[in-house]
Design an enzyme around this catalytic site. Structure first.
Site, PDB file in Angstrom:
ATOM      1  N   ILE A  78      11.117  45.041  14.139  1.00 45.37           N
ATOM      2  CA  ILE A  78      12.218  44.260  14.430  1.00 45.37           C
ATOM      3  C   ILE A  78      12.340  42.898  13.538  1.00 45.37           C
ATOM      4  O   ILE A  78      11.253  42.552  13.056  1.00 45.37           O
ATOM      5  CB  ILE A  78      12.038  43.539  15.836  1.00 45.37           C
ATOM      6  N   CYS A  79      13.424  42.579  13.277  1.00 44.23           N
ATOM      7  CA  CYS A  79      13.829  41.432  12.650  1.00 44.23           C
ATOM      8  C   CYS A  79      14.962  40.566  13.366  1.00 44.23           C
ATOM      9  O   CYS A  79      15.142  40.816  14.507  1.00 44.23           O
ATOM     10  CB  CYS A  79      14.090  41.407  11.356  1.00 44.23           C
ATOM     11  N   ASP A  80      15.654  39.567  12.734  1.00 45.08           N
ATOM     12  CA  ASP A  80      16.828  38.863  13.568  1.00 45.08           C
ATOM     13  C   ASP A  80      17.709  39.783  13.782  1.00 45.08           C
ATOM     14  O   ASP A  80      18.435  39.978  14.942  1.00 45.08           O
ATOM     15  CB  ASP A  80      16.987  37.685  12.720  1.00 45.08           C
TER      16      ASP A  80
END
Length: 124
Positions: A78-80
């Protein structure tokens, strides 16, 4: 269909619902954002991982040499917004690790009503 079959058929990222399902079945959640981004808010249980560390020794970057770690576990990244995580997941797959990103990243995670918590960047 098993978890590995399910994850291996995905290519554009997992929906938040599918990511939560994968996590409930034992997948590991890693967060590839910066320290400041992670500390501002992250998904509960997400392990912070510097994407550079994934190049050299991805299993150590993810599991940190934990002797109890299930190194064959699927990895959810996951990231932004899903861009950095999709790149990291593709690199992990090239190294033979079953990995997929969360489509829409932490933005989608929160929008779907999942918690986002602030906290320190703790590697182990």
């Amino acid at each position: 269909m098993g978890l590995f079959d399910f994850l291996s058929k995905r290519s554009s990222g997992l929906s938040v619902e599918d990511a939560v399902l994968a996590l409930s079945k034992g997948a590991v959640l890693i967060d590839v954002r910066s320290k400041a981004e992670y500390e501002a808010g992250h998904a509960p249980g997400a392990r912070p991982v510097d994407p550079k560390d994934l190049h050299d020794d991805p299993l150590d970057a993810i599991h940190g040499g934990d002797p109890l770690a299930e190194v064959d576990s699927a990895v959810v990244v996951i990231c932004d917004n899903g861009l950095r995580s999709s790149i990291a997941a593709a690199e992990l797959r090239e190294k033979g690790i079953l990995a997929e990103s969360v489509a829409g990243g932490l933005i989608a995670w929160g929008r779907d009503g999942n918690p986002i918590i602030p906290g320190p960047y703790r590697r182990r």
